[in-house]
Design an enzyme around this catalytic site. Structure first.
Site, PDB file in Angstrom:
ATOM      1  N   GLN A  82       0.898 -11.119  -3.700  1.00 49.72           N
ATOM      2  CA  GLN A  82      -0.514 -10.808  -3.514  1.00 49.72           C
ATOM      3  C   GLN A  82      -1.177 -10.411  -4.824  1.00 49.72           C
ATOM      4  OE1 GLN A  82      -0.025  -7.717  -0.448  1.00 49.72           O
ATOM      5  NE2 GLN A  82      -1.343  -8.990   0.826  1.00 49.72           N
ATOM      6  N   CYS A 115       0.805  -1.232   0.000  1.00 55.14           N
ATOM      7  CA  CYS A 115       0.000   0.000   0.000  1.00 55.14           C
ATOM      8  C   CYS A 115       0.835   1.278   0.000  1.00 55.14           C
ATOM      9  CB  CYS A 115      -1.076   0.003   1.080  1.00 55.14           C
ATOM     10  SG  CYS A 115      -0.736  -0.912   2.568  1.00 55.14           S
ATOM     11  N   HIS A 139      -8.431  -1.221   0.272  1.00 55.55           N
ATOM     12  CA  HIS A 139      -7.385  -2.241   0.091  1.00 55.55           C
ATOM     13  C   HIS A 139      -8.128  -3.513  -0.290  1.00 55.55           C
ATOM     14  CE1 HIS A 139      -4.446  -0.001   2.822  1.00 55.55           C
ATOM     15  NE2 HIS A 139      -5.591   0.554   3.142  1.00 55.55           N
ATOM     16  N   HIS A 143      -5.403  -1.324  -4.776  1.00 52.25           N
ATOM     17  CA  HIS A 143      -5.883  -0.223  -3.936  1.00 52.25           C
ATOM     18  C   HIS A 143      -6.736   0.697  -4.792  1.00 52.25           C
ATOM     19  CE1 HIS A 143      -2.466  -1.828  -1.699  1.00 52.25           C
ATOM     20  NE2 HIS A 143      -3.217  -1.557  -0.658  1.00 52.25           N
ATOM     21  N   ARG A 191       6.796 -11.400   4.919  1.00 53.39           N
ATOM     22  CA  ARG A 191       6.348 -11.255   6.300  1.00 53.39           C
ATOM     23  C   ARG A 191       6.992 -12.333   7.147  1.00 53.39           C
ATOM     24  NH1 ARG A 191       0.019  -9.882   5.032  1.00 53.39           N
ATOM     25  NH2 ARG A 191       0.489  -8.161   3.603  1.00 53.39           N
ATOM     26  N   ASP A 236      -2.988  -7.971  -5.337  1.00 58.72           N
ATOM     27  CA  ASP A 236      -3.286  -6.784  -4.538  1.00 58.72           C
ATOM     28  C   ASP A 236      -3.865  -5.653  -5.382  1.00 58.72           C
ATOM     29  OD1 ASP A 236      -3.368  -5.510  -2.141  1.00 58.72           O
ATOM     30  OD2 ASP A 236      -1.217  -5.138  -1.976  1.00 58.72           O
ATOM     31  N   LYS A 272     -14.146  -3.644   7.392  1.00 59.12           N
ATOM     32  CA  LYS A 272     -13.610  -4.591   6.417  1.00 59.12           C
ATOM     33  C   LYS A 272     -14.727  -5.437   5.847  1.00 59.12           C
ATOM     34  CE  LYS A 272     -10.817  -7.097   8.938  1.00 59.12           C
ATOM     35  NZ  LYS A 272      -9.951  -8.278   9.156  1.00 59.12           N
TER      36      LYS A 272
END
Lengths: 652, 652
Positions: free
Chosen positions: A392, A345, A527, A396, A374, A394, A481
């Site tokens: 990911q 992000c 996200h 945004h 991670r 991913d 979320k």
């Protein structure tokens, strides 16, 4: 004292009264059917004094599943008694058998034993039969309190484990023993709770495994033998559980990944760092291409950000110092610290901020196959499902507050389309909300940011008709979320993906756009990850399909097998013809016999086995054997190719 | 003494004779035309004594380009004299002007001056005119040796830089001065070599720039003013050079990347770590997809390896400790060191070794878009061309020795196809060979491994008819290389990609396969990258095309512009229709005027501008303006769409 029934009615009881006393007071029939209770929501047995003012609910034989953990606990004790009896009949003295702990676990129970000789796996059946015998004796359970001295005396000199346990308990609290039957049967130091009679235990249990377990988990201590059992209220549940266990073993993505040559790990490369072999990498690329295409349709812009980044960026995002435990140690370059990125992000925020934005540029949807790192302890690593670096799916979404609902609708629709294409149906959304009452430090104050964004997501869920539950306290500190939960084929609930609304962080990055009135405004950020990470989704999907990939994903879509060597020329021609049409096909030209080749192709889970011999050549056809479906007889090569193309197109 | 002429003939000369003496001895005409020489291959002037036994070649006015560096050097001196005259006529004393060094550089020369007032950029023309005046005076150059004392006396008290230079020279060697014209003109401490008369300098030179330069490169020293010039033997070369410089500025990928919103850098993320903006990432993805598709056709298998890896792997590969300077500091995880990977090969070797291999599995061609990290000083970073982490279009081919030629043929063909598709024609191969004589430590002994592999690559080059040169000593220690060199649009030679044969490292990784005789055999490996890295190729290609991407790569293929607002509905319909056909099209619906919209689209280098008004709507057409080609008049929308599709298909 008083307790309160589910309808709110108060019940007057003597001090020290049990749930059985309460049931008897309500009515003899209830007392007869009672098998346990819940006091203040906590599982309770009929033998233990109730706390003053408890909210009491009586559990009865009509709903045995509600009391299943009482039964599992008693089963552990029954198993301990059975061990004594089995080893007794082997001629071992009672005192040669020592015992550790015997708790309830998910789906069942275990007990740790120090035995004069180990119980063999084959003896589990004997032990189980003995347990069924003890259950049939319908032994009554009793509970009594003892002092520490009495407790120590009970085990003194004959069971060091129990003695240690007692020594570890607080000084001034009474200790309890549970006994089934008479003193000659079985008595154990135990907090409970238990079922009142062994005869109430349903027969739907099974001893499943034994393993070594260090006393108190420390390798400095002796190793005990742990015996596992599972137990359910109904035969169907037990059967389903056992089937799922078998399936889980067969479908374990680590096993399939190895058997099917999909991925591997290497000690020299490092734990939790997968090497994707050609076939696995092929499928993963298909997943990535699929998501890329879908996301293009949905108006996402793909971006690329680096894998290491300066410390300062993660201070600004707030990951440092709070998330430092989840990050790896920094790399110093020319006097500055760089980190492997744990999240994409902050980079996407920098990309958003790189050029001035107006309301016409919104929503800006940045997607990336973003590799993040991670920290995981080596013990926690699990195949591709839990690794140290993963990629990911991913994205945004930067939008005005007024666009949140519309964007969530699009996200939900994208989810539904993708999951449908992958044949995943047992999933639901969870709207994760703040819990201002119990966690004000995390969630701050209620206010319009929370209210409006929750309302927008709720409206999006309602408008799409998506199935959802709510989870109070499951939100993040920066907003509500929408999590995606699913149940795997083998019955496990997993959280596969998440969409988080963020109305806090954009201002930390000074993100802004010029609105229609010419004023600066801070966008909100969603996200979002549809597949979560490709690594984990791949692991999940591999188990979901048991490696039987649909034809659009299969690295090898068809394998041609000849009846005899003289058909090889035709097979090669057919291969060339199919490759021309971009089909992924091979010819098995090895020296093995036809049946062996067919077996190999079945093991490799190739969707189509195409057998060619004289007849097939004459008719310009192949004999088709479809994986998982069997023989389909002769099919013309043209219609087979159209069928494959059609199925690729429709992803079926 | 003797010297030897190119035909091998010996020439007897007096000790201390110069190349001019030699030329005179050969013939008066040669002496007249002589402008310089080469002694033992090194550029030499006519004024300097020849070494005993030198191989001598006389350079003449017939090939002035061969002596261009003599002219450039003398131009530096001419510029210094011009500075004295220009500042003299401004009224400054001779001693107020001090001088640093004035060397020859690629394409020209510079001189560093400490001036009583800085020369303005506008004064370069005055200086240049003064230089042309001095050249026209046809001053004769002379060379003489002096002692250290004489040299120091010359500059004592008036030029600290020259004094420092002299003090830095070795004690016992004679020093030389070069003088043009008389003592009143210009004399400098100088090693030479020079042209014999200023009149021999061709007029094809130009002063191009001035900049600040610290004396001896240290910021602790005073800053001098450096004046740059370029010089060529012909007007055409100078013109081409100046055009290339202009082009290079316009095409600089850092500038285009910014102007066209392709990529950006951020101080908070870190230097040399690009953030790819949507349009840049789009094109890069197209490059990746293109290579993936091509490599699929050529039988490559895509694999994926992690970005960090244990120290041990790089010890085994030999990167550690020798290549440690090119790697970043390690990250400690659970007591072990992990590195950002600088190379993908060790990982591919692990993937090869993960499963037993037979000759039937070879060649195994593993391709990866492999991100690697190599240490670069921040001062060396250059846009996308030189970064700290980049993604290679990497592959490793594992094959038997007998397959090397065939594999190199395929690699060469793949290169040629790819470069053709990208319109790159000015490139050639370089067969990089070992130099056993001069570098036995690196290359070891000659032997069949070298001989056979060089023969195989040479045969592959000859069979494909690929243009190639040879580079002795350019091989790696593990085998010969086939490098790809190209000349950029602005004239720079670059090494864009490399293919390396490796017969050493496979055995370090215990790689093996079972050959047709059932014996274990070690494969050879071809390390190969067609586009080199995507980052650098993108930078190159951006400069190559000046950002005018062909329609198959352009993120926005067409922009629709309306003559008036009432045509907007039609424009939107057309947009939808084209998007349906997977074309990348937008409508400019801003409130700007049509001409401004057209200008914006031209600046954005959109390949097709489609203008719609009443007439176009009537005829179901658009007025097409093609970027770089101009107006094409009305074209039916159907035929335009087929044209775009066809061009995408053909990549033109």
């Amino acid at each position: 004292m008083q307790v309160f029934l589910p309808d709110g009615k108060a019940l007057d009881l003597q001090n020290g009264a049990t749930a059985l006393d309460a049931a008897s007071l309500i009515g003899p029939k209830l007392a007869e059917q009672a098998i346990g209770a819940r006091a203040n929501g906590k599982l309770w047995d009929l033998l233990t004094p109730l706390p003053e003012g408890a909210k009491l609910e009586i559990l009865t034989t009509r709903k045995p599943a509600e009391a299943i953990d009482l039964m599992r606990h008693t089963l552990a004790h029954v198993m301990a008694q059975a061990i004594l009896e089995v080893y007794g009949s082997k001629g071992f003295a009672r005192d040669s058998i020592k015992m550790g702990v015997g708790p309830v676990i998910e789906n069942g129970f275990y007990y740790d034993f120090d035995l004069p000789e180990p119980l063999k796996f084959e003896e589990l059946e004997i032990l189980e039969n003995k347990m069924r015998e003890i259950i049939a004796r319908d032994l009554k359970l009793s509970r009594y309190e003892v002092t520490r001295e009495q407790a120590l005396a009970e085990f003194a000199g004959r069971d060091r484990y129990k003695t240690e346990l007692i020594e570890g308990l607080p000084d001034n609290e009474p200790m309890t023993f549970y006994r089934q039957g008479s003193e000659a049967d079985f008595t154990d130091l135990c907090r409970g709770p238990h079922i009142p009679r062994t005869g109430l235990i349903p027969p739907h249990f099974k001893l499943t495994a034994t393993s070594g377990a260090y006393w108190r988990g420390s390798e400095k201590n002796p190793m005990l033998q742990r015996i596992y059992g599972v137990a359910f209220a109904t035969a169907a549940e037990l059967e389903k559980y056992l089937w799922q266990q078998e399936e889980a073993k067969k479908r374990d993505h680590r096993k399939l990944g190895k058997d099917m040559d999909l991925f591997t790990f290497s000690d020299e490369v490092g734990q939790g760092l997968p090497l994707w072999l050609p076939k696995g990498a092929f499928i993963r690329k298909k997943l990535e291409d699929y998501m890329y295409e879908k996301e293009q349709e949905y108006g996402y812009d793909y971006v690329i950000s680096p894998h290491i980044t300066k410390e300062a960026l993660y201070h600004r995002s707030g990951h440092l110092p709070y998330y430092a435990d989840g990050m790896y140690a920094p790399i110093e370059i020319e006097g500055e610290n760089y980190y492997l990125k744990p999240m994409n992000c902050p980079h996407h925020h920098m990309i958003f901020a790189a050029r001035p934005k107006s309301y016409r540029d919104l929503p800006a949807r940045y997607a990336e196959f973003g590799t993040v790192y991670r920290f995981e302890l080596s013990g926690a690593l699990t195949g591709l499902a839990r690794v140290r670096g993963f990629t990911q799916n991913d994205a945004h979404i930067y939008c005005a507050k007024s666009q949140v609902k519309e964007e969530f609708i699009k996200v939900i629709k994208l989810f539904e389309e993708v999951y449908k294409d992958f044949g995943i149906s047992d999933y639901w959304f969870r709207l994760s909300l703040p819990d201002f009452e119990n966690n004000p430090e995390k969630f701050g104050e209620p206010g319009p940011n929370w209210d409006e964004s929750i309302a927008a997501i709720r409206a999006a869920l309602e408008e799409t008709g998506a199935q959802f539950v709510e989870g109070i306290g499951e939100a993040t500190f920066y907003g509500p979320k929408l999590d995606v939960q699913l149940r795997t084929v083998v019955g496990k609930e997993e959280s596969i993906a998440t969409n988080q609304l963020d109305f806090i962080v954009p201002s930390r990055f000074d993100l802004e756009f010029t609105n229609a009135n010419g004023e600066k405004e801070t966008p909100v950020v969603i996200h979002r990850a549809i597949m979560g990470s490709f690594d984990r989704f791949f692991a999940f999907y591999l188990e979901h399909t048991a490696g039987n990939f649909p034809v659009w994903l299969a690295p090898e879509q068809a394998r041609i097998i000849t009846i005899s060597d003289r058909h090889l020329d035709y097979a090669k021609q057919l291969e060339a013809q199919m490759k021309q049409q971009k089909l992924r096909v091979t010819v098995d030209s090895s020296s093995e016999r036809m049946q062996a080749k067919i077996r190999d192709a079945e093991i490799a889970k190739v969707p189509f086995i195409l057998i060619v011999g004289d007849k097939e050549i004459l008719e310009n056809a192949v004999s088709v054997r479809e994986h998982g479906k069997g023989d389909r007889g002769k099919v013309s090569t043209t219609s087979l190719m159209s069928e494959i193309h059609e199925r690729v197109e429709k992803r079926i």
